[in-house]
Scaffold this active site. Structure first.
Site, PDB file in Angstrom:
ATOM      1  N   LYS A  65     -18.679 -26.761 -20.506  1.00  0.00           N
ATOM      2  CA  LYS A  65     -18.100 -25.715 -19.654  1.00  0.00           C
ATOM      3  C   LYS A  65     -17.253 -26.389 -18.561  1.00  0.00           C
ATOM      4  O   LYS A  65     -16.551 -27.351 -18.882  1.00  0.00           O
ATOM      5  CB  LYS A  65     -19.192 -24.809 -19.077  1.00  0.00           C
ATOM      6  CG  LYS A  65     -20.123 -24.293 -20.189  1.00  0.00           C
ATOM      7  CD  LYS A  65     -21.046 -23.213 -19.765  1.00  0.00           C
ATOM      8  CE  LYS A  65     -21.885 -22.764 -20.956  1.00  0.00           C
ATOM      9  NZ  LYS A  65     -22.708 -21.611 -20.661  1.00  0.00           N
TER      10      LYS A  65
ATOM     11  N   HIS B 243     -15.767 -17.833 -26.619  1.00  0.00           N
ATOM     12  CA  HIS B 243     -16.981 -17.929 -25.790  1.00  0.00           C
ATOM     13  C   HIS B 243     -17.072 -16.727 -24.844  1.00  0.00           C
ATOM     14  O   HIS B 243     -16.057 -16.262 -24.319  1.00  0.00           O
ATOM     15  CB  HIS B 243     -16.972 -19.228 -24.985  1.00  0.00           C
ATOM     16  CG  HIS B 243     -18.318 -19.543 -24.399  1.00  0.00           C
ATOM     17  ND1 HIS B 243     -18.783 -18.914 -23.266  1.00  0.00           N
ATOM     18  CD2 HIS B 243     -19.300 -20.364 -24.818  1.00  0.00           C
ATOM     19  CE1 HIS B 243     -20.001 -19.365 -22.997  1.00  0.00           C
ATOM     20  NE2 HIS B 243     -20.343 -20.247 -23.930  1.00  0.00           N
TER      21      HIS B 243
ATOM     22  N   GLU C 206     -24.489 -16.372 -29.431  1.00  0.00           N
ATOM     23  CA  GLU C 206     -24.971 -16.648 -28.078  1.00  0.00           C
ATOM     24  C   GLU C 206     -25.122 -15.338 -27.308  1.00  0.00           C
ATOM     25  O   GLU C 206     -24.133 -14.840 -26.736  1.00  0.00           O
ATOM     26  CB  GLU C 206     -23.971 -17.542 -27.340  1.00  0.00           C
ATOM     27  CG  GLU C 206     -23.710 -18.870 -28.014  1.00  0.00           C
ATOM     28  CD  GLU C 206     -23.131 -19.894 -27.041  1.00  0.00           C
ATOM     29  OE1 GLU C 206     -23.804 -20.900 -26.805  1.00  0.00           O
ATOM     30  OE2 GLU C 206     -22.043 -19.660 -26.502  1.00  0.00           O
TER      31      GLU C 206
END
Ligand code: 13P
Length: 225
Positions: free
Chosen positions: A8, A81, A150
């Site tokens: 990240k 993401h 996720e």
């Protein structure tokens, strides 16, 4: 198993270099991936980009494109993401454009999907419906596709989805996805083995617990196979 670390917005170029140096010494049969920030890309076959604009180069301030990524001979990328979807406001149409662009460049694409808490609370059918919407425009038959499931509510919270939730979701995803299926969301040293033993879990995408190289190596060594 595929064991991937998403930095990240953490690590500098210097600390990433040290991280990768330590990782090079690790002997493992697992497939390792590391996604550092754009400023910390290195030419190393386990390294991928966290993001890429769907163009070779151009007037896209603040973005990096194919030219910048390929300077490091990188052919792996993370797309979709939830932090880019929810914080940076990326829409499915744009995400699908990125996918198509990097697919045409033959990149290995780790494509992320995941539902927010209010959807999880409505039950598994709603979860799958939501996840399918995050797959609109994505070629599920692409041979270099990896899917990372996720759940948004499990990311960075320290509380992973339960084994039962992961198992049920991955089983449902497996009904229409042939690509490897990773789980991500508060994976750490004390749950990685159990998660990796779940049927239809082909690996993990780790944030927080992977940022210290010693911990990441311990996690890699913990997974059987
Ligand atoms: P955490 O491991 O910090 O929950 O992050 C997961 C993630 O978003 C990986 O992409």
């Amino acid at each position: 198993m595929i064991i991937a670390s998403n930095f990240k917005m953490n690590h500098t170029r210097r600390s990433t270099k040290a991280f990768l140096k330590k990782l090079k010494e690790v002997k493992t049969n697992h497939t390792i991936r590391v996604f550092p920030p754009a400023t910390s890309l290195f030419e190393f076959d386990i390294v991928g980009a966290q993001n890429g604009y769907p163009a070779v180069n151009g007037s896209f301030t603040g973005e990096i494109g194919l030219e910048q990524i390929q300077e490091f001979n990188i052919d792996k990328i993370l797309i979709g993401h939830s932090e880019r979807r929810n914080i940076l406001g990326e829409k499915q149409e744009f995400i699908a454009k990125k996918f198509e662009f990097y697919k045409n460049e033959n990149f290995e694409i780790t494509y992320c999907i995941g539902e927010p808490l209010e959807i999880r609370q409505k039950g598994i059918d709603e979860v799958i419906k939501y996840l399918k919407n995050e797959l609109v425009g994505i070629d599920m038959n692409y041979d270099k596709l990896i899917i990372a499931y996720e759940p948004v509510w499990a990311i960075g919270t320290g509380v992973s989805a339960t084994i039962k939730e992961i198992e049920e979701t991955h089983n449902k995803l497996r009904e229409f996805i042939q690509a490897p299926l990773l789980y991500g969301g508060s994976v750490k040293l004390d749950n990685i083995s159990e998660i990796c033993e779940i049927e239809n879990v082909d690996g993990v995408l780790i944030g927080t617990a992977s940022w210290q190289v010693e911990n990441f190596v311990r996690m890699i060594n913990q997974v059987k196979g």
